[in-house]
Design a protein around this motif. Structure first.
Motif, PDB file in Angstrom:
ATOM      1  N   GLY A   1       0.804  -1.218   0.000  1.00  0.00           N
ATOM      2  CA  GLY A   1       0.000   0.000   0.000  1.00  0.00           C
ATOM      3  C   GLY A   1       0.833   1.262   0.000  1.00  0.00           C
ATOM      4  N   GLN A   2       2.157   1.111  -0.118  1.00  0.00           N
ATOM      5  CA  GLN A   2       3.055   2.257  -0.081  1.00  0.00           C
ATOM      6  C   GLN A   2       3.415   2.713  -1.490  1.00  0.00           C
ATOM      7  N   GLU A   3       3.513   4.028  -1.640  1.00  0.00           N
ATOM      8  CA  GLU A   3       3.959   4.589  -2.914  1.00  0.00           C
ATOM      9  C   GLU A   3       5.464   4.414  -3.038  1.00  0.00           C
ATOM     10  N   GLU A   4       5.922   4.003  -4.218  1.00  0.00           N
ATOM     11  CA  GLU A   4       7.342   3.773  -4.454  1.00  0.00           C
ATOM     12  C   GLU A   4       7.809   4.583  -5.658  1.00  0.00           C
ATOM     13  N   VAL A   5       8.995   5.172  -5.520  1.00  0.00           N
ATOM     14  CA  VAL A   5       9.610   5.900  -6.635  1.00  0.00           C
ATOM     15  C   VAL A   5      10.480   4.914  -7.407  1.00  0.00           C
ATOM     16  N   LEU A   6      10.269   4.835  -8.716  1.00  0.00           N
ATOM     17  CA  LEU A   6      10.951   3.859  -9.558  1.00  0.00           C
ATOM     18  C   LEU A   6      11.442   4.527 -10.836  1.00  0.00           C
ATOM     19  N   ASP A   7      12.334   3.823 -11.560  1.00  0.00           N
ATOM     20  CA  ASP A   7      12.629   4.317 -12.896  1.00  0.00           C
ATOM     21  C   ASP A   7      11.441   3.969 -13.797  1.00  0.00           C
ATOM     22  N   LYS A   8      11.309   4.660 -14.917  1.00  0.00           N
ATOM     23  CA  LYS A   8      10.117   4.523 -15.756  1.00  0.00           C
ATOM     24  C   LYS A   8       9.906   3.093 -16.244  1.00  0.00           C
ATOM     25  N   GLU A   9      10.989   2.438 -16.663  1.00  0.00           N
ATOM     26  CA  GLU A   9      10.861   1.091 -17.198  1.00  0.00           C
ATOM     27  C   GLU A   9      10.339   0.121 -16.144  1.00  0.00           C
ATOM     28  N   SER A  10      10.927   0.196 -14.927  1.00  0.00           N
ATOM     29  CA  SER A  10      10.494  -0.706 -13.857  1.00  0.00           C
ATOM     30  C   SER A  10       9.049  -0.430 -13.458  1.00  0.00           C
ATOM     31  N   ARG A  11       8.720   0.855 -13.367  1.00  0.00           N
ATOM     32  CA  ARG A  11       7.347   1.192 -12.984  1.00  0.00           C
ATOM     33  C   ARG A  11       6.340   0.627 -13.984  1.00  0.00           C
ATOM     34  N   ASP A  12       6.610   0.841 -15.264  1.00  0.00           N
ATOM     35  CA  ASP A  12       5.690   0.352 -16.293  1.00  0.00           C
ATOM     36  C   ASP A  12       5.592  -1.166 -16.284  1.00  0.00           C
ATOM     37  N   LEU A  13       6.726  -1.814 -16.026  1.00  0.00           N
ATOM     38  CA  LEU A  13       6.740  -3.282 -15.961  1.00  0.00           C
ATOM     39  C   LEU A  13       5.891  -3.780 -14.797  1.00  0.00           C
ATOM     40  N   TYR A  14       6.047  -3.147 -13.612  1.00  0.00           N
ATOM     41  CA  TYR A  14       5.296  -3.564 -12.422  1.00  0.00           C
ATOM     42  C   TYR A  14       3.797  -3.306 -12.599  1.00  0.00           C
ATOM     43  N   VAL A  15       3.468  -2.203 -13.256  1.00  0.00           N
ATOM     44  CA  VAL A  15       2.052  -1.880 -13.479  1.00  0.00           C
ATOM     45  C   VAL A  15       1.421  -2.912 -14.409  1.00  0.00           C
ATOM     46  N   ARG A  16       2.166  -3.288 -15.446  1.00  0.00           N
ATOM     47  CA  ARG A  16       1.647  -4.323 -16.357  1.00  0.00           C
ATOM     48  C   ARG A  16       1.490  -5.655 -15.642  1.00  0.00           C
ATOM     49  N   ALA A  17       2.409  -5.925 -14.678  1.00  0.00           N
ATOM     50  CA  ALA A  17       2.334  -7.174 -13.919  1.00  0.00           C
ATOM     51  C   ALA A  17       1.280  -7.109 -12.805  1.00  0.00           C
ATOM     52  N   LYS A  18       0.687  -5.915 -12.629  1.00  0.00           N
ATOM     53  CA  LYS A  18      -0.371  -5.664 -11.653  1.00  0.00           C
ATOM     54  C   LYS A  18       0.100  -5.775 -10.199  1.00  0.00           C
ATOM     55  N   SER A  19       1.420  -5.699  -9.991  1.00  0.00           N
ATOM     56  CA  SER A  19       1.932  -5.653  -8.620  1.00  0.00           C
ATOM     57  C   SER A  19       1.887  -4.225  -8.090  1.00  0.00           C
ATOM     58  N   HIS A  20       1.734  -3.256  -9.016  1.00  0.00           N
ATOM     59  CA  HIS A  20       1.656  -1.846  -8.655  1.00  0.00           C
ATOM     60  C   HIS A  20       0.488  -1.185  -9.380  1.00  0.00           C
ATOM     61  N   ILE A  21      -0.088  -0.185  -8.724  1.00  0.00           N
ATOM     62  CA  ILE A  21      -1.219   0.548  -9.293  1.00  0.00           C
ATOM     63  C   ILE A  21      -0.975   2.046  -9.150  1.00  0.00           C
ATOM     64  N   LYS A  22      -1.889   2.835  -9.674  1.00  0.00           N
ATOM     65  CA  LYS A  22      -1.850   4.297  -9.567  1.00  0.00           C
ATOM     66  C   LYS A  22      -0.509   4.882 -10.030  1.00  0.00           C
ATOM     67  N   PRO A  23      -0.078   4.561 -11.248  1.00  0.00           N
ATOM     68  CA  PRO A  23       1.189   5.126 -11.725  1.00  0.00           C
ATOM     69  C   PRO A  23       1.063   6.626 -11.966  1.00  0.00           C
ATOM     70  N   GLY A  24       2.153   7.311 -11.827  1.00  0.00           N
ATOM     71  CA  GLY A  24       2.143   8.747 -12.078  1.00  0.00           C
ATOM     72  C   GLY A  24       3.548   9.281 -12.241  1.00  0.00           C
ATOM     73  N   GLU A  25       3.652  10.559 -12.509  1.00  0.00           N
ATOM     74  CA  GLU A  25       4.949  11.212 -12.614  1.00  0.00           C
ATOM     75  C   GLU A  25       4.828  12.646 -12.109  1.00  0.00           C
ATOM     76  N   ARG A  26       5.939  13.167 -11.621  1.00  0.00           N
ATOM     77  CA  ARG A  26       5.947  14.530 -11.094  1.00  0.00           C
ATOM     78  C   ARG A  26       7.375  15.060 -11.167  1.00  0.00           C
ATOM     79  N   LEU A  27       7.500  16.350 -10.997  1.00  0.00           N
ATOM     80  CA  LEU A  27       8.817  16.972 -10.972  1.00  0.00           C
ATOM     81  C   LEU A  27       9.279  17.124  -9.528  1.00  0.00           C
TER      82      LEU A  27
END
Length: 417
Positions: free
Chosen positions: A187-213
């Protein structure tokens, strides 16, 4: 008569060319065998022939020298500097990709060394490695920022100032795009590199992807530059640095606070107070600002204003422990005049009556401070100063049971339990 001279000269150039190629091949072979000392020896023999060397062989020489000096990461910091200088002399496009790869290897290796030194709190060594990493990859200005920041940690101020000034000239802000997603399991938000984040989201281990400065580091850099100037006794440059930055970013409250801190270090408490009040107008919900204004008011002898600021700080942040402790200290200051008067009284009946009045006033002061100390201990049950003060208050008030409880707490804190 000229013909033999021409032939002899041609033979001489040919001999030089043969020697150059022979030594370059020897150096190349030694490098492939990780025999970097032998490679450097061969290259040292080539160096006197550089003037007669064609551009192709010059490029090869500088590339091989860079490899030999770097020695797959075994080279000293001085060797790495020389290796970088040599690689920067490679002008041939034939070695462009090789040079880029070698510099990337150097960057990775240097960063590994820098991180290892940082983990050991060897900030001086870490800073130098981070700077080297930047020199190998000057597009990565973050490494230069790390070098400056770690130099400050060990008070290498002259070096840090030079690095910070370079960052300012580069227009560095430290603003980066940050990718994040929420870990389904934790349930914790994690900061990742873009490739890993997209991979985890596709694998459904992570949700609510986003980006910010990320936030700009400009305020921190300017603050550190100013504080370095203060440390060096150059207050004018410190204030100049702050004012220039604030003129560029007038709504940046961090810059305003940094300038206030410089004035505080210089002993300009009136200017410090003025800037803090300006900051509270820009950020009226900031408990720390109210607290700092309370400190200044207390030091200026304005107890009523200090109490108002501390109360406001507590109102904004009910867990701001320093505001409770300072309020208690402010209240307890009132006992000093009472104690002095009590000690100067005689033994007449009138003096005895006055003594009783003063004693009651003193007890009232203590009782007024108790709630603030109680709250401070509730927020931080290891706060030894609050616990000791409250223990002594209960002792004076004759509240034995509460005194014993606090005494046990103080002993436990001091014992590390």
């Amino acid at each position: 008569m000229k013909k033999p001279l021409i032939i002899a000269l041609a033979l001489s150039i040919s001999a030089f060319s043969f020697a150059q190629k022979k030594e370059l091949r020897a150096a190349e072979k030694a490098i492939k065998g990780n025999n970097f000392a032998e490679a450097k020896t061969a290259l040292n023999q080539v160096e006197p022939l550089m003037a007669s060397m064609d551009e192709k062989n010059k490029a090869k020489y500088y590339y091989l020298l860079g490899q030999a000096l770097y020695a797959n990461g075994a080279g000293s910091s001085e060797d790495i500097d020389k290796a970088l200088a040599s690689l920067n002399n490679v002008k041939s496009s034939a070695y462009e990709s090789d040079v880029l790869q070698l510099k990337q290897n150097m960057t990775n290796d240097i960063l590994t060394k820098g991180n290892a030194a940082y983990e050991k709190n060897d900030f001086s060594t870490a800073s130098k490695h981070f700077e080297h990493a930047y020199r190998t990859s000057e597009k990565d200005t973050l490494f230069l920022y790390y070098a400056a920041a770690t130099a400050v940690n060990v008070r290498e101020y002259d070096r840090a100032l030079k690095l910070y000034e370079e960052l300012k000239q580069l227009g560095y802000t430290g603003i980066q795009k940050e990718y994040f997603a929420t870990n389904v399991e934790t349930g914790q938000e994690e900061v990742l590199d873009k490739e890993s984040r997209d991979l985890y989201v596709r694998a459904k281990s992570h949700i609510k992807p986003g980006e910010r400065l990320t936030e700009s580091k400009k305020a921190e850099i300017v603050k550190n530059v100013a504080l370095i100037y203060v440390n060096q006794g150059d207050n004018e440059k410190a204030l100049e640095a702050m004012k220039d930055a604030r003129a560029e970013s007038p709504d940046d409250i961090n810059l305003l606070l940094s300038e206030a801190n410089v004035h505080f270090k210089m002993g300009n408490k009136e200017e410090f107070k003025k800037l803090l009040e300006e900051a509270t107008q820009k950020d009226p919900e900031n408990a720390e600002l109210q607290y700092n204004l309370g400190v200044i008011a207390a030091e200026s002898g304005d107890k009523e204003a200090a109490k108002r600021y501390y109360d406001k700080s507590i109102e904004l942040d009910p867990n701001y422990i320093n505001a409770y402790i300072n309020t208690a200290a402010l209240i307890l200051q009132g006992e000093q005049a009472l104690i002095e008067e009590m000690n100067n009284l005689g033994s007449s009946k009138k003096d005895d009556l006055r003594y009783d009045e003063l004693r009651k006033e003193r007890q009232d002061i203590y009782r007024s401070a108790i709630p603030y100390l109680d709250k401070a201990i509730a927020i931080d049950d290891k706060n030894i100063n609050a616990a000791k003060t409250l223990m002594n208050i209960y002792s004076v008030l004759g509240e034995t049971d509460k005194y014993k409880v606090l005494k046990q707490k103080v002993e436990a804190i001091e014992a590390g339990n």
